[in-house]
Design a protein around this motif. Sequence first.
Motif, short mmCIF file in Angstrom:
data_model
loop_
_atom_site.label_atom_id
_atom_site.label_comp_id
_atom_site.label_asym_id
_atom_site.label_seq_id
_atom_site.Cartn_x
_atom_site.Cartn_y
_atom_site.Cartn_z
N GLY A 123 24.73 44.16 62.16
CA GLY A 123 24.35 43.33 63.28
C GLY A 123 22.90 43.55 63.64
N THR A 124 22.45 42.91 64.69
CA THR A 124 21.05 43.05 65.11
C THR A 124 20.74 44.46 65.55
N ARG A 125 21.65 45.07 66.31
CA ARG A 125 21.41 46.40 66.85
C ARG A 125 22.50 47.41 66.48
N SER A 126 23.46 47.00 65.67
CA SER A 126 24.55 47.91 65.35
C SER A 126 25.13 47.57 63.99
N VAL A 127 25.93 48.48 63.47
CA VAL A 127 26.66 48.24 62.23
C VAL A 127 28.10 48.67 62.44
N ARG A 128 28.98 48.08 61.64
CA ARG A 128 30.38 48.50 61.66
C ARG A 128 30.93 48.44 60.25
N LEU A 129 31.95 49.22 60.01
CA LEU A 129 32.54 49.29 58.67
C LEU A 129 33.40 48.07 58.39
N THR A 130 33.35 47.63 57.15
CA THR A 130 34.30 46.63 56.69
C THR A 130 35.62 47.34 56.37
N LEU A 131 36.62 46.57 56.00
CA LEU A 131 37.90 47.18 55.62
C LEU A 131 37.71 48.04 54.38
N ASP A 132 36.93 47.54 53.40
CA ASP A 132 36.63 48.34 52.21
C ASP A 132 35.87 49.61 52.59
N GLY A 133 34.95 49.47 53.55
CA GLY A 133 34.17 50.62 54.00
C GLY A 133 35.05 51.68 54.64
N GLU A 134 36.03 51.25 55.44
CA GLU A 134 36.93 52.21 56.08
C GLU A 134 37.77 52.96 55.05
N ARG A 135 38.25 52.22 54.06
CA ARG A 135 39.06 52.85 53.02
C ARG A 135 38.22 53.84 52.21
N TYR A 136 36.99 53.44 51.90
CA TYR A 136 36.12 54.30 51.10
C TYR A 136 35.72 55.55 51.90
N LEU A 137 35.45 55.39 53.20
CA LEU A 137 35.07 56.52 54.03
C LEU A 137 36.17 57.58 54.05
N GLU A 138 37.42 57.14 54.14
CA GLU A 138 38.53 58.09 54.18
C GLU A 138 38.53 58.99 52.96
N LYS A 139 38.30 58.40 51.77
CA LYS A 139 38.30 59.18 50.53
C LYS A 139 37.03 60.02 50.40
N VAL A 140 35.88 59.44 50.75
CA VAL A 140 34.61 60.14 50.61
C VAL A 140 34.56 61.35 51.55
N SER A 141 35.06 61.20 52.77
CA SER A 141 35.05 62.31 53.73
C SER A 141 35.85 63.49 53.21
#
Length: 306
Positions: free
Chosen positions: A68-86
Motif C-alpha cells: 500500500g501507500t504507507r503499509s504492507v500486508r501479507l498475501t495468503l501465499d505470504g502467510e503460508r510461506y512465513l509459517e514455514k520460513v519462521s
Amino acid sequence: MNIAHPYEAAESGSRTLPPLNALLAFERAAAHLSFRRAARELSLTPSAISHQIRGLEAQFGAKLFVRGTRSVRLTLDGERYLEKVSVALTALRQASRELQRHDGGELWISSLPFFTSTVLLPALSDFRRRHPGLTLRIEATHSYADFNNSRVDVAIRYGREQAAGLKLEPLVAVTGLPVCAPALVKGGLRRPADLSDQILIHLTTQPASWPNWLKGAGVTVTPRGHLWLDSVPAMLEAAEHGLGVTLAMAPLIKARPGFGTRLVAPFDATGGRGETIYLVSRTEQVRNRRIAAVRRWIADAVARAR
C-alpha cells in the motif's frame, strides 16, 4: 523413462532454495509488516529489503506482500510461506547458538549500564554461589540487543520496542527522580521551581526525559544550562561532582552506593510517565534451564535492590 543425472538433480534442488539474506528480509518484514522497520533491524535500507523480497516473488512467481501507500500486508501465499520460513530460521538460529556454546557453560546478558552497576554487579557473588558451573558474559549498553544476529541470551530493556518474537517479563516499574550533590541542596535547591537556577543533566538517547518530567510535575522553568552525556552512570557521576541535577530511576537509585551521602534527592517529587524495565528472552527458549536460572537470579537481585 528420463532419469536426471544426480548432479543435475542437486543443482535443480539448490535453485529452489533462496539466499538466506532474502529469507531474513522476508521474515523480518513480515513480522513487523514494515519494510522500514525490517531494514532498521537488519542494518539495511528499505529499498534493499524491497529488492530482496521482489527477488523471492520473481523466483517463485508468487506475490508475498500487498503493498500500500504507507503499509504492507501479507498475501495468503505470504502467510503460508512465513509459517514455514519462521520455523526454519528458528531452527537455524538455535543450532548456531548451540554450536557457539557447545559446552553449555556460558550465558550472554545485554543490560542497561545503570541496571548492570546497581543491580547485577552487587549480586554476582550470589550468582556464582548458585551456579558455579555457569559463566556470565555481561554487555552494558543502551542499545537494544539484536537477538537475531548476536549471541545474546537475555536482555534487560527499558520499554517494549522491537519486541517481535520475544518474551518480555516486567522486572520493575521506574519513574524519574531528580538527584544531585548535597551541596546544591545546601545552596537552595528545595523544590521543583528551584531547578531554574540549575544545570540539567540529560541522557543523549532520551532527550524528552526532562521536558516530560517537568510537564508531569506541573512546573515551567528555564534552567541555567544543559549538560548532555551518553550514559546513565556518567550522568550520575556528573551529578555527584556537583555539575547539575539529573534524573535517576527510582526506586533502583536507592541501591546505588553513595546514595544519601554523595548523591541525594532534593525533593520527593516524581513527574512524567513511568516506564517498565523488562527481562527479555527468545520465545523458543522459555523453558531453557539456564535462562530460567538467570531469570530467577535477576528477579531476586531486583527485589534486593528495591
